[in-house]
Design a protein around this motif. Structure first.
Motif, PDB file in Angstrom:
ATOM      1  N   LYS A   7      -3.411 -10.374  -8.673  1.00  0.00           N
ATOM      2  CA  LYS A   7      -4.861 -10.500  -8.505  1.00  0.00           C
ATOM      3  C   LYS A   7      -5.410  -9.282  -7.750  1.00  0.00           C
ATOM      4  O   LYS A   7      -4.874  -8.908  -6.704  1.00  0.00           O
ATOM      5  CB  LYS A   7      -5.183 -11.792  -7.751  1.00  0.00           C
ATOM      6  N   GLY A   9      -8.768  -7.822  -5.932  1.00  0.00           N
ATOM      7  CA  GLY A   9     -10.069  -8.207  -5.385  1.00  0.00           C
ATOM      8  C   GLY A   9     -11.136  -7.156  -5.649  1.00  0.00           C
ATOM      9  O   GLY A   9     -10.841  -6.050  -6.112  1.00  0.00           O
ATOM     10  N   GLY A  10     -12.372  -7.523  -5.331  1.00  0.00           N
ATOM     11  CA  GLY A  10     -13.516  -6.646  -5.582  1.00  0.00           C
ATOM     12  C   GLY A  10     -13.379  -5.286  -4.913  1.00  0.00           C
ATOM     13  O   GLY A  10     -13.794  -4.256  -5.460  1.00  0.00           O
ATOM     14  N   VAL A 175      -6.604  -4.218   2.565  1.00  0.00           N
ATOM     15  CA  VAL A 175      -5.878  -4.122   3.844  1.00  0.00           C
ATOM     16  C   VAL A 175      -4.388  -4.344   3.556  1.00  0.00           C
ATOM     17  O   VAL A 175      -4.033  -4.805   2.473  1.00  0.00           O
ATOM     18  CB  VAL A 175      -6.392  -5.163   4.875  1.00  0.00           C
ATOM     19  N   VAL A 178      -2.110  -9.794   5.665  1.00  0.00           N
ATOM     20  CA  VAL A 178      -2.836 -10.622   6.630  1.00  0.00           C
ATOM     21  C   VAL A 178      -2.531 -10.021   8.000  1.00  0.00           C
ATOM     22  O   VAL A 178      -1.357  -9.815   8.344  1.00  0.00           O
ATOM     23  CB  VAL A 178      -2.370 -12.092   6.581  1.00  0.00           C
ATOM     24  N   THR A 181      -5.773 -10.079  13.401  1.00  0.00           N
ATOM     25  CA  THR A 181      -7.200 -10.398  13.378  1.00  0.00           C
ATOM     26  C   THR A 181      -7.891  -9.442  12.418  1.00  0.00           C
ATOM     27  O   THR A 181      -7.243  -8.560  11.854  1.00  0.00           O
ATOM     28  CB  THR A 181      -7.820 -10.363  14.801  1.00  0.00           C
ATOM     29  N   ASP A 182      -9.192  -9.622  12.184  1.00  0.00           N
ATOM     30  CA  ASP A 182      -9.894  -8.785  11.204  1.00  0.00           C
ATOM     31  C   ASP A 182      -9.882  -7.322  11.658  1.00  0.00           C
ATOM     32  O   ASP A 182     -10.430  -6.991  12.705  1.00  0.00           O
ATOM     33  CB  ASP A 182     -11.340  -9.307  11.077  1.00  0.00           C
ATOM     34  N   PRO A 183      -9.254  -6.426  10.874  1.00  0.00           N
ATOM     35  CA  PRO A 183      -9.146  -5.020  11.289  1.00  0.00           C
ATOM     36  C   PRO A 183     -10.504  -4.312  11.350  1.00  0.00           C
ATOM     37  O   PRO A 183     -10.627  -3.291  12.014  1.00  0.00           O
ATOM     38  CB  PRO A 183      -8.260  -4.399  10.204  1.00  0.00           C
ATOM     39  N   MET A 203      -6.296 -19.988   9.662  1.00  0.00           N
ATOM     40  CA  MET A 203      -6.969 -18.699   9.826  1.00  0.00           C
ATOM     41  C   MET A 203      -8.076 -18.524   8.789  1.00  0.00           C
ATOM     42  O   MET A 203      -9.186 -18.084   9.103  1.00  0.00           O
ATOM     43  CB  MET A 203      -5.969 -17.539   9.710  1.00  0.00           C
ATOM     44  N   VAL A 210      -9.637 -12.659   4.212  1.00  0.00           N
ATOM     45  CA  VAL A 210      -8.631 -12.068   3.329  1.00  0.00           C
ATOM     46  C   VAL A 210      -8.090 -13.062   2.294  1.00  0.00           C
ATOM     47  O   VAL A 210      -7.694 -12.667   1.201  1.00  0.00           O
ATOM     48  CB  VAL A 210      -7.508 -11.400   4.173  1.00  0.00           C
TER      49      VAL A 210
HETATM   50  P1  ADP Z   1     -10.987  -8.691  -1.796  1.00  0.00           P
HETATM   51  O1  ADP Z   1     -12.126  -7.883  -2.322  1.00  0.00           O
HETATM   52  O2  ADP Z   1      -9.666  -8.033  -2.047  1.00  0.00           O
HETATM   53  O3  ADP Z   1     -11.029 -10.127  -2.205  1.00  0.00           O
HETATM   54  P2  ADP Z   1     -11.986  -9.484   0.817  1.00  0.00           P
HETATM   55  O4  ADP Z   1     -13.106  -8.619   1.314  1.00  0.00           O
HETATM   56  O5  ADP Z   1     -12.344 -10.821   0.271  1.00  0.00           O
HETATM   57  O6  ADP Z   1     -11.119  -8.617  -0.210  1.00  0.00           O
HETATM   58  O7  ADP Z   1     -10.896  -9.701   1.978  1.00  0.00           O
HETATM   59  C1  ADP Z   1     -10.335  -8.580   2.626  1.00  0.00           C
HETATM   60  C2  ADP Z   1     -11.034  -8.366   3.953  1.00  0.00           C
HETATM   61  O8  ADP Z   1     -10.800  -9.485   4.803  1.00  0.00           O
HETATM   62  C3  ADP Z   1     -10.526  -7.176   4.734  1.00  0.00           C
HETATM   63  O9  ADP Z   1     -11.159  -5.972   4.366  1.00  0.00           O
HETATM   64  C4  ADP Z   1     -10.813  -7.581   6.180  1.00  0.00           C
HETATM   65  O10 ADP Z   1     -11.960  -6.940   6.694  1.00  0.00           O
HETATM   66  C5  ADP Z   1     -11.101  -9.084   6.112  1.00  0.00           C
HETATM   67  N1  ADP Z   1     -10.287  -9.850   7.039  1.00  0.00           N
HETATM   68  C6  ADP Z   1     -10.765 -10.804   7.897  1.00  0.00           C
HETATM   69  N2  ADP Z   1      -9.786 -11.314   8.648  1.00  0.00           N
HETATM   70  C7  ADP Z   1      -8.643 -10.705   8.257  1.00  0.00           C
HETATM   71  C8  ADP Z   1      -7.273 -10.818   8.666  1.00  0.00           C
HETATM   72  N3  ADP Z   1      -6.886 -11.667   9.622  1.00  0.00           N
HETATM   73  N4  ADP Z   1      -6.356 -10.043   8.049  1.00  0.00           N
HETATM   74  C9  ADP Z   1      -6.720  -9.187   7.083  1.00  0.00           C
HETATM   75  N5  ADP Z   1      -7.996  -9.016   6.661  1.00  0.00           N
HETATM   76  C10 ADP Z   1      -8.963  -9.771   7.234  1.00  0.00           C
END
Ligand code: ADP
Ligand code: ASP
Ligand code: MG
Length: 260
Positions: A7, A9-10, A175, A178, A181-183, A203, A210
């Motif tokens: 998969k 993501g966007g 990223v 997981v 925390t949110d980077p 989480m 994520v």
């Molecule tokens: P996708 O487009 O691949 O679906 P998302 O934007 O939905 O990506 O999810 C990825 C984002 O989630 C990362 O860029 C990050 O900022 C955010 N995020 C929040 N919490 C976490 C975490 N604990 N670990 C990794 N990423 C996280």
């Protein structure tokens, strides 16, 4: 030969250059001797833009029409990605949710997947084709388009892994996996190598974007391990697995947050 659900993501398909990069990753994974089923999200920002338009018409925009609107981003990305794969000399085809079909309940904008027909895609991939499935969408028993909640391509991927009995379910994102925390909030966030379904569900439910919470729930119920990894590096990411396979040494695995 293994069967993979990959998969993207966007954020992984946010531009034409990125789509070409993803096509190359897919080519490499197939050349390693695998059958490949791809699930793709809309290019980043597209679904938000569509939602804004609906909000300009009405704050109570009809939910069935909202699903028709919001699902359209994945029609664009699945065709662009299939075209990019074909351009590399491989056989590929896009499928929208209704064409498979991915049958859901009637809970518009937050549907759950009931079943997925597999025959056509199985014969396509066993014949060397790469199936590119539009994530986030399905069709209800009433023959109307449905969506799976925001971030729902993650749930599409887990359901595809379940119904097609794939050997892996890999969530490619922006990223390295997981993190603690949110980077984007804390640069010192560190990658978690292994996390249990339960901890990941906590989480995700508390705001770790994520993984979509419904997708984690589906993987937990069906015991479908997930590998969350980066589209932009070859390093291994985070394994989301059952608790029994984890050696617990740390008191705290990670910290999620929600705004306000
Ligand atoms: P996708 O487009 O691949 O679906 P998302 O934007 O939905 O990506 O999810 C990825 C984002 O989630 C990362 O860029 C990050 O900022 C955010 N995020 C929040 N919490 C976490 C975490 N604990 N670990 C990794 N990423 C996280
Ligand atoms: N495109 C949809 C969204 O933005 C689904 C997804 O990204 O997983 O919510
Ligand atoms: Mg996402």
């Amino acid at each position: 030969m293994k069967r993979l659900a990959l998969k993207f993501g966007g954020t992984s398909v946010g531009s034409i250059e990125k789509i070409k990069n993803v096509a190359n990753i897919i080519k490499k994974r197939q050349k390693e001797g695998n059958e490949v089923i791809v699930i793709v999200s809309a290019m980043s920002g597209v679904t938000n833009e569509l939602e804004k338009k609906a909000n300009l018409i009405s704050k109570n925009f009809d939910s069935k029409e909202l699903d028709v609107l919001l699902s359209s981003g994945e029609q664009v990305s699945s065709s662009l990605l299939s075209g990019a794969i074909i351009n590399l000399g491989l056989k590929a085809r896009s499928w929208l949710g209704w064409q498979i079909p991915i049958v859901t309940d009637n809970n518009y904008t937050y549907s759950q997947i009931m079943k997925i027909r597999t025959q056509e895609i199985l014969s396509f991939i066993s014949d060397g084709g790469i199936a590119v499935i539009a994530g986030f969408q399905g069709i209800s028993k009433e023959n109307r388009i449905t969506t799976l909640g925001r971030g729902g391509s993650d749930l599409s991927a887990v359901a595809i892994a379940k119904f097609f009995q794939t050997d892996s379910c890999e969530i490619y994102t922006d990223v390295e996996g997981v993190l603690t925390t949110d980077p984007s909030i804390n640069k010192k966030a560190k990658k978690i190598d292994k996390i249990s379904y339960e901890e990941m569900l906590e989480m995700a439910s508390l705001g770790a974007k994520v993984m979509q919470p419904s997708a984690v729930q589906a993987s937990m119920i069906n015991d479908i391990p997930i590998h969350v990894r980066s589209t932009f590096s070859e390093k291994s990411g985070t394994e989301i697995i059952s608790d029994g396979n984890i050696d617990h040494k740390k008191a705290v695995t990670g910290i999620a947050y929600s705004k306000k």
